[in-house]
Design a protein around this motif. Sequence first.
Motif, PDB file in Angstrom:
ATOM      1  N   ASN A 193      48.078  51.062 -37.163  1.00  0.00           N
ATOM      2  CA  ASN A 193      48.655  49.718 -37.086  1.00  0.00           C
ATOM      3  C   ASN A 193      48.825  49.144 -38.491  1.00  0.00           C
ATOM      4  N   VAL A 213      48.496  46.751 -41.484  1.00  0.00           N
ATOM      5  CA  VAL A 213      47.580  45.691 -41.911  1.00  0.00           C
ATOM      6  C   VAL A 213      47.838  45.390 -43.380  1.00  0.00           C
ATOM      7  N   ARG A 222      45.839  44.198 -46.879  1.00  0.00           N
ATOM      8  CA  ARG A 222      44.570  43.924 -47.575  1.00  0.00           C
ATOM      9  C   ARG A 222      44.845  42.783 -48.552  1.00  0.00           C
ATOM     10  N   HIS A 236      47.759  35.959 -39.397  1.00  0.00           N
ATOM     11  CA  HIS A 236      47.165  37.224 -39.837  1.00  0.00           C
ATOM     12  C   HIS A 236      45.644  37.095 -39.835  1.00  0.00           C
ATOM     13  N   VAL A 284      40.678  41.071 -39.364  1.00  0.00           N
ATOM     14  CA  VAL A 284      40.423  42.102 -38.357  1.00  0.00           C
ATOM     15  C   VAL A 284      38.976  42.013 -37.881  1.00  0.00           C
ATOM     16  N   GLN A 300      48.054  41.981 -32.818  1.00  0.00           N
ATOM     17  CA  GLN A 300      46.691  41.530 -33.095  1.00  0.00           C
ATOM     18  C   GLN A 300      45.689  42.215 -32.172  1.00  0.00           C
ATOM     19  N   ILE A 310      45.158  45.923 -33.218  1.00  0.00           N
ATOM     20  CA  ILE A 310      44.319  46.033 -34.412  1.00  0.00           C
ATOM     21  C   ILE A 310      42.868  45.711 -34.063  1.00  0.00           C
TER      22      ILE A 310
END
Length: 132
Positions: A29, A31, A33, A55, A58, A95, A98
Amino acid sequence: QKLAKKLLEAPKESLTKYEVVSREEFQGNPVTRVALTSISGRTHQLNVHLAAFGHPIVGDATYGINGDAAANGGLSDAELESLAGNPSRADAALQQAIADAANGKSCVHAKSLKFRHPITKEDIELSAKAPF
């Protein structure tokens, strides 16, 4: 709902500085950082700002998908879009995917901490690489 209501009834100004460090994949998935700096130091500030921006951190059990707090600070998608439009906002399906891949683990890490020791008054600086 109590938490979201409390946040909306007595909002306090807060500011978070963010920098995109990299765009990656987590268990297939997409993402991102990011490096975050809390300018105003409010409780849960980083979590709330990232969730409201679409966002969430996680694995965040409070402000992430299916968290204890109302999604997006209790704002509807239309209200959120009018206040903070974000075409790359992660939809609920992404979402959830993840969050499922994180398997209940939060992907937040303090890269560095700096503070003055309360007794010796020495400046203490600590750093560590992220374990994920």
